[in-house]
Design an enzyme around this catalytic site. Sequence first.
Site, PDB file in Angstrom:
ATOM      1  N   SER A 299      40.771  45.998  36.809  1.00 38.05           N
ATOM      2  CA  SER A 299      41.274  46.060  38.126  1.00 38.05           C
ATOM      3  C   SER A 299      42.620  46.129  37.993  1.00 38.05           C
ATOM      4  O   SER A 299      43.334  46.530  39.083  1.00 38.05           O
ATOM      5  CB  SER A 299      40.622  44.843  39.231  1.00 38.05           C
ATOM      6  OG  SER A 299      39.586  45.099  39.524  1.00 38.05           O
TER       7      SER A 299
ATOM      8  N   ASN B 118      25.571  45.456  38.649  1.00 38.52           N
ATOM      9  CA  ASN B 118      26.682  46.266  38.206  1.00 38.52           C
ATOM     10  C   ASN B 118      26.932  45.681  36.720  1.00 38.52           C
ATOM     11  O   ASN B 118      26.996  46.300  35.597  1.00 38.52           O
ATOM     12  CB  ASN B 118      27.995  46.230  38.878  1.00 38.52           C
ATOM     13  CG  ASN B 118      29.248  46.858  38.139  1.00 38.52           C
ATOM     14  OD1 ASN B 118      30.071  45.838  37.598  1.00 38.52           O
ATOM     15  ND2 ASN B 118      29.470  47.733  38.168  1.00 38.52           N
TER      16      ASN B 118
ATOM     17  N   GLY C  94      35.182  44.128  44.106  1.00 39.61           N
ATOM     18  CA  GLY C  94      33.648  43.848  44.475  1.00 39.61           C
ATOM     19  C   GLY C  94      33.208  42.646  44.005  1.00 39.61           C
ATOM     20  O   GLY C  94      33.882  41.928  42.957  1.00 39.61           O
ATOM     21  N   ASP C  95      31.902  42.319  44.031  1.00 40.49           N
ATOM     22  CA  ASP C  95      31.470  41.238  43.565  1.00 40.49           C
ATOM     23  C   ASP C  95      29.957  41.382  43.876  1.00 40.49           C
ATOM     24  O   ASP C  95      29.136  42.624  44.566  1.00 40.49           O
ATOM     25  CB  ASP C  95      31.697  39.822  44.081  1.00 40.49           C
ATOM     26  CG  ASP C  95      31.181  38.519  43.209  1.00 40.49           C
ATOM     27  OD1 ASP C  95      31.692  38.471  42.023  1.00 40.49           O
ATOM     28  OD2 ASP C  95      30.264  38.029  43.633  1.00 40.49           O
TER      29      ASP C  95
ATOM     30  N   LYS D 134      43.926  37.623  43.498  1.00 40.51           N
ATOM     31  CA  LYS D 134      43.090  38.852  42.754  1.00 40.51           C
ATOM     32  C   LYS D 134      41.793  38.077  42.688  1.00 40.51           C
ATOM     33  O   LYS D 134      41.707  37.118  41.801  1.00 40.51           O
ATOM     34  CB  LYS D 134      43.711  39.271  41.660  1.00 40.51           C
ATOM     35  CG  LYS D 134      42.752  40.531  41.097  1.00 40.51           C
ATOM     36  CD  LYS D 134      43.362  41.770  41.710  1.00 40.51           C
ATOM     37  CE  LYS D 134      42.341  43.022  41.517  1.00 40.51           C
ATOM     38  NZ  LYS D 134      41.694  43.000  42.492  1.00 40.51           N
TER      39      LYS D 134
ATOM     40  N   GLN E 113      38.480  31.770  38.983  1.00 34.93           N
ATOM     41  CA  GLN E 113      39.243  33.010  39.156  1.00 34.93           C
ATOM     42  C   GLN E 113      40.651  32.704  38.557  1.00 34.93           C
ATOM     43  O   GLN E 113      41.229  33.607  37.942  1.00 34.93           O
ATOM     44  CB  GLN E 113      39.175  33.702  40.401  1.00 34.93           C
ATOM     45  CG  GLN E 113      39.671  35.261  40.293  1.00 34.93           C
ATOM     46  CD  GLN E 113      38.427  36.016  39.948  1.00 34.93           C
ATOM     47  OE1 GLN E 113      37.391  36.117  40.462  1.00 34.93           O
ATOM     48  NE2 GLN E 113      38.800  37.076  38.982  1.00 34.93           N
TER      49      GLN E 113
ATOM     50  N   LYS F  56      39.258  34.609  46.256  1.00 36.22           N
ATOM     51  CA  LYS F  56      37.865  35.206  46.125  1.00 36.22           C
ATOM     52  C   LYS F  56      37.606  35.164  47.777  1.00 36.22           C
ATOM     53  O   LYS F  56      38.089  34.455  48.280  1.00 36.22           O
ATOM     54  CB  LYS F  56      36.742  34.241  45.428  1.00 36.22           C
ATOM     55  CG  LYS F  56      35.514  34.751  45.021  1.00 36.22           C
ATOM     56  CD  LYS F  56      35.603  35.507  43.900  1.00 36.22           C
ATOM     57  CE  LYS F  56      34.352  36.460  43.685  1.00 36.22           C
ATOM     58  NZ  LYS F  56      34.334  36.865  42.216  1.00 36.22           N
TER      59      LYS F  56
ATOM     60  N   THR G 250      33.264  45.158  33.525  1.00 35.59           N
ATOM     61  CA  THR G 250      32.748  43.623  33.211  1.00 35.59           C
ATOM     62  C   THR G 250      31.504  43.676  32.287  1.00 35.59           C
ATOM     63  O   THR G 250      31.557  42.956  31.396  1.00 35.59           O
ATOM     64  CB  THR G 250      32.257  42.964  34.618  1.00 35.59           C
ATOM     65  OG1 THR G 250      33.205  43.316  35.569  1.00 35.59           O
ATOM     66  CG2 THR G 250      31.963  41.719  34.406  1.00 35.59           C
TER      67      THR G 250
ATOM     68  N   LYS H 114      40.451  32.790  34.798  1.00 36.59           N
ATOM     69  CA  LYS H 114      40.059  33.812  34.349  1.00 36.59           C
ATOM     70  C   LYS H 114      41.243  34.805  34.219  1.00 36.59           C
ATOM     71  O   LYS H 114      41.694  35.441  33.222  1.00 36.59           O
ATOM     72  CB  LYS H 114      38.953  34.266  35.206  1.00 36.59           C
ATOM     73  CG  LYS H 114      38.288  35.699  34.638  1.00 36.59           C
ATOM     74  CD  LYS H 114      37.234  36.177  35.436  1.00 36.59           C
ATOM     75  CE  LYS H 114      36.344  35.286  35.927  1.00 36.59           C
ATOM     76  NZ  LYS H 114      35.100  35.957  36.592  1.00 36.59           N
TER      77      LYS H 114
END
Length: 453
Positions: free
Chosen positions: A385, A242, A167-168, A92, A113, A128, A211, A116
């Site tokens: 998410s 964002n 997204g990022d 993820k 990630q 990622k 976020t 996290k």
Amino acid sequence: MKPSQQVEKVLEHIKKCSPGQNEFYQAVNEVLFSLLPLLNEDSRYLEYNILQRIVVPERTVIFKVNWLNDKGKIETNLGYRVQFNSTLGPYKGGLRFHPSVNLGIVKFLGFEQIFKNALTDLGIGGGKGGSNFDPKGKSENEIMKFCQAFMLELYRHIGKDTDIPAGDIGVGSKEIGYLYGQYRKITNKFDGVLTGKGVNWGGSKARKEATGYGSVYFAENYLNANDDSLQNKICTVSGSGNVAIYTIEKLYYFGAKPVACSDSRGTIYHKKGIDLTTLKAIKEITRQSLEVYAEIHHDAIYIPVNKYPKGGHAVWHIPCDIAFPSATQNELTLTDVKALYKNGCKLINEGANMPTTPDAIDFIKEKGILFSPGKAANAGGVATSQLEMSQNASMQRWTFAEVDIKLHQIMRNIFDIVYDTSIEFDCKGDLMVGANIAGFKRVADSMIEQGSI
Ligand code: NDP
């Protein structure tokens, strides 16, 4: 061999076999050295070679993306998906579309990630992806064509139970829409393979805000633990995408005053407080430069990027109590952090991934400035998410308030485990050590339990 020598050995190996991947090396360097208090206490991680194993992605896919521009010419970009670690659950992590994207950037983001996602305790592995495609200056049609071409290859590597991108930078709800439409067309399936979807077609309420909101919840928890709060604090926020926008929105909710934000072209300083309606209109709807903000608000100051102090960024030279780096990696340098310290900044709360340079982090620790590491403070996005995945799997739709309450609780839990771990390992208040050890332990213990695979 002592744990510190083992760490050096792993880093040496990475340098040799991942040349030029500076950001990846930087991320691994930070994590491995901060694990030393754990490695000195528990020898199992070295016995099972966890360090050597955890720094290598389980799978890396690099692919060509050919797409047709508006002039009818074929353009070519590179696409990436790094499936880093699936010990705790399906991979993820987001997709980034930015010209700076390369394998080293995607690997650094994927590595971060892992830990996290482990901190969220929600059963998700780390991955990622992205592309060096630059959405800036492209027409709507070109962005759609690129997303479709990108998914034409990516679809075969992802799945609702294997790898669920989101997204990022450069990938917002619009791009997720084009990617999802193409996935559905190719596979003839409507499933939860992407998160950040539109709320009408499987997306979760509050995912867009998560976020930024989560980052502010984390900051409030940290300040409360130090007998303080966000109330009446002057804040500066970098970026105006964002994460930055919803950080600013939630700061107002807590009675703080965000006075500055930035983009890749400049910084806005608005002493009476950033006007959120204007910011959203410029950045979410028309996607213009922040210069337009100063044309609308004459009492705001616009500082173009070429006026930035040498080796630094204007947004960090504006006096504040709390700084929220929320744009990109290595955007807060030693020069910047010295200015923040001089101006009395009490807390640096990372909304972006790895925004603070290593020498700046050393300075922060030396001066005792409170510091929230990104992998803990910005975990609200990926956590929500996962809430989107849960809603998709159970065919439920939760209200905005229901999701926000869960997000709030998750950020509280993350803060608690990170803070408690820092105390357990005699680094009270060093949340970077706490986050790295707590995240690593969950993954590494599970790797040991699952055997050598
Ligand atoms: P967006 O694309 O929405 O916004 C990025 C913002 O940062 C834009 O304002 C952009 O300026 C600015 N920016 C990008 N690169 C640079 C640069 N080199 N110098 C100065 N400004 C720059 O991205 P997000 O808000 O989604 O992401 C921001 C950060 O947060 C990233 O580090 C991302 O990895 C991290 N993050 C995001 C999550 C999410 O849910 N979106 C989750 C967790 C972390 P411009 O408008 O000019 O392009």
